[in-house]
Design a protein around this motif. Structure first.
Motif, PDB file in Angstrom:
ATOM      1  N   ALA A  79       4.280  12.131   2.988  1.00  0.00           N
ATOM      2  CA  ALA A  79       2.941  12.356   2.823  1.00  0.00           C
ATOM      3  C   ALA A  79       2.783  13.124   1.287  1.00  0.00           C
ATOM      4  N   THR A  80       3.522  13.812   0.785  1.00  0.00           N
ATOM      5  CA  THR A  80       3.281  14.573  -0.733  1.00  0.00           C
ATOM      6  C   THR A  80       3.125  13.491  -1.447  1.00  0.00           C
ATOM      7  N   ILE A  81       4.308  12.466  -1.478  1.00  0.00           N
ATOM      8  CA  ILE A  81       4.097  11.488  -2.502  1.00  0.00           C
ATOM      9  C   ILE A  81       2.880  10.731  -2.441  1.00  0.00           C
ATOM     10  N   VAL A  82       2.446  10.035  -1.086  1.00  0.00           N
ATOM     11  CA  VAL A  82       1.628   9.385  -1.237  1.00  0.00           C
ATOM     12  C   VAL A  82       0.181   9.929  -1.604  1.00  0.00           C
ATOM     13  N   PHE A  83      -0.049  11.373  -1.249  1.00  0.00           N
ATOM     14  CA  PHE A  83      -1.476  11.892  -1.509  1.00  0.00           C
ATOM     15  C   PHE A  83      -1.650  12.313  -2.685  1.00  0.00           C
ATOM     16  N   LEU A  84      -0.380  12.910  -3.559  1.00  0.00           N
ATOM     17  CA  LEU A  84      -0.348  13.157  -4.944  1.00  0.00           C
ATOM     18  C   LEU A  84      -0.564  11.935  -5.791  1.00  0.00           C
ATOM     19  N   THR A  85       0.105  10.928  -5.483  1.00  0.00           N
ATOM     20  CA  THR A  85      -0.091   9.592  -6.290  1.00  0.00           C
ATOM     21  C   THR A  85      -1.347   9.126  -6.314  1.00  0.00           C
ATOM     22  N   PHE A  86      -2.126   9.209  -5.047  1.00  0.00           N
ATOM     23  CA  PHE A  86      -3.536   9.126  -5.137  1.00  0.00           C
ATOM     24  C   PHE A  86      -4.420   9.862  -6.095  1.00  0.00           C
ATOM     25  N   VAL A  87      -4.008  11.232  -5.996  1.00  0.00           N
ATOM     26  CA  VAL A  87      -4.739  12.277  -6.845  1.00  0.00           C
ATOM     27  C   VAL A  87      -4.470  11.890  -8.376  1.00  0.00           C
ATOM     28  N   ALA A  88      -3.260  11.426  -8.748  1.00  0.00           N
ATOM     29  CA  ALA A  88      -3.171  11.005 -10.101  1.00  0.00           C
ATOM     30  C   ALA A  88      -3.918   9.653 -10.368  1.00  0.00           C
ATOM     31  N   ILE A  89      -4.115   8.837  -9.583  1.00  0.00           N
ATOM     32  CA  ILE A  89      -4.918   7.844  -9.816  1.00  0.00           C
ATOM     33  C   ILE A  89      -6.264   8.204 -10.006  1.00  0.00           C
ATOM     34  N   LEU A  90      -6.907   8.938  -9.106  1.00  0.00           N
ATOM     35  CA  LEU A  90      -8.041   9.624  -9.363  1.00  0.00           C
ATOM     36  C   LEU A  90      -8.490  10.096 -10.582  1.00  0.00           C
ATOM     37  N   GLY A  91      -7.212  11.069 -11.143  1.00  0.00           N
ATOM     38  CA  GLY A  91      -7.409  11.472 -12.408  1.00  0.00           C
ATOM     39  C   GLY A  91      -7.414  10.583 -13.484  1.00  0.00           C
ATOM     40  N   THR A  92      -6.913   9.658 -13.441  1.00  0.00           N
ATOM     41  CA  THR A  92      -6.732   8.613 -14.585  1.00  0.00           C
ATOM     42  C   THR A  92      -8.184   8.021 -14.523  1.00  0.00           C
ATOM     43  N   LEU A  93      -8.768   7.713 -13.433  1.00  0.00           N
ATOM     44  CA  LEU A  93     -10.242   7.128 -13.334  1.00  0.00           C
ATOM     45  C   LEU A  93     -11.252   8.139 -13.920  1.00  0.00           C
ATOM     46  N   LEU A  94     -11.025   9.257 -13.531  1.00  0.00           N
ATOM     47  CA  LEU A  94     -11.825  10.432 -14.395  1.00  0.00           C
ATOM     48  C   LEU A  94     -11.457  10.215 -15.745  1.00  0.00           C
ATOM     49  N   ASN A  95     -10.374  10.070 -16.418  1.00  0.00           N
ATOM     50  CA  ASN A  95     -10.148   9.819 -17.706  1.00  0.00           C
ATOM     51  C   ASN A  95     -10.710   8.506 -18.552  1.00  0.00           C
ATOM     52  N   ASN A  96     -11.061   7.596 -17.666  1.00  0.00           N
ATOM     53  CA  ASN A  96     -11.560   6.601 -18.168  1.00  0.00           C
ATOM     54  C   ASN A  96     -13.292   6.563 -18.197  1.00  0.00           C
TER      55      ASN A  96
END
Length: 207
Positions: free
Chosen positions: A162-179
């Motif tokens: 669950a930690t891996i799945v959730f934090l990977t989603f957070v990393a994707i969200l952060g990348t979108l913010l960067n764009n």
């Protein structure tokens, strides 16, 4: 025939996702790092967080939580955890002025004290009192669900997943913010998350 997911693993995954909804400093750090340095940098913190969580669960399984529950040791851990969280927070705030509180010390050939992976290790490990929490959770599963050692391991694996799945989603969200977000907004996000980490560090002492 569709393979069935082990019930203990599924229970751990569900429980872990519920825990992730109480977003903590690691998730904020991943969001900030992914927004400023990209998805792979955020992913490094996620891997570090999953490793430390696995270690904490293992230590609680081995009964280390009973030692940490001693009042004097507990206070010592609270103080050290508060200092580490606040230090990370102040470092983020001061980075706006190009000042770093955490020295760029070389640990290995390509790892430094300011690398995302090392930061993830330090931040996740900043609160060893988590071991007590996991100790109580694992004990609860043994008492209420009569879990065997194998089932308990699968439950723990589900929590880490669950930690891996959730934090990977957070990393994707952060990348979108960067764009999509301008650089000035990203720098303000640094300050916001830094202040939040300082607040969490102070709050830890008061709890």
């Amino acid at each position: 025939m569709t393979p069935r997911i082990n019930p203990a693993l599924l229970t751990g995954l569900r429980f872990g996702m519920i825990l992730q909804l109480a977003i903590g400093p690691v998730a904020f750090m991943i969001l900030n790092t992914s927004a400023s340095k990209g998805f792979l940098a955020g992913l490094q913190i996620m891997i570090a967080a999953a490793l430390v969580d696995s270690l904490f669960i293992l230590l609680s399984f081995l009964g280390i939580s009973a030692v940490i529950e001693r009042p004097k040791i507990k206070i010592l851990f609270k103080i050290s955890s508060s200092i580490i969280l606040s230090l990370f927070g102040m470092n983020l705030v001061l980075s706006f002025f190009q000042i770093s509180l955490i020295p760029n010390i070389s640990l290995f050939s390509e790892l430094t004290a300011t690398s995302p992976f090392v930061n993830g290790l330090l931040l996740t490990a900043s609160n060893p009192l988590t071991i007590i929490f996991w100790g109580s959770i694992l004990s609860k599963q043994i008492i209420e669900n009569n879990y065997t050692k194998r089932q308990l391991c699968l439950f723990a694996a589900g929590c880490v997943l669950a930690t891996i799945v959730f934090l990977t989603f957070v990393a994707i969200l952060g990348t979108l913010l960067n764009n999509f977000l301008p650089e000035k907004i990203l720098k303000l996000l640094n300050i916001f998350i830094g202040v939040l980490l300082i607040f969490l560090g102070i709050k830890l002492l008061r709890d």
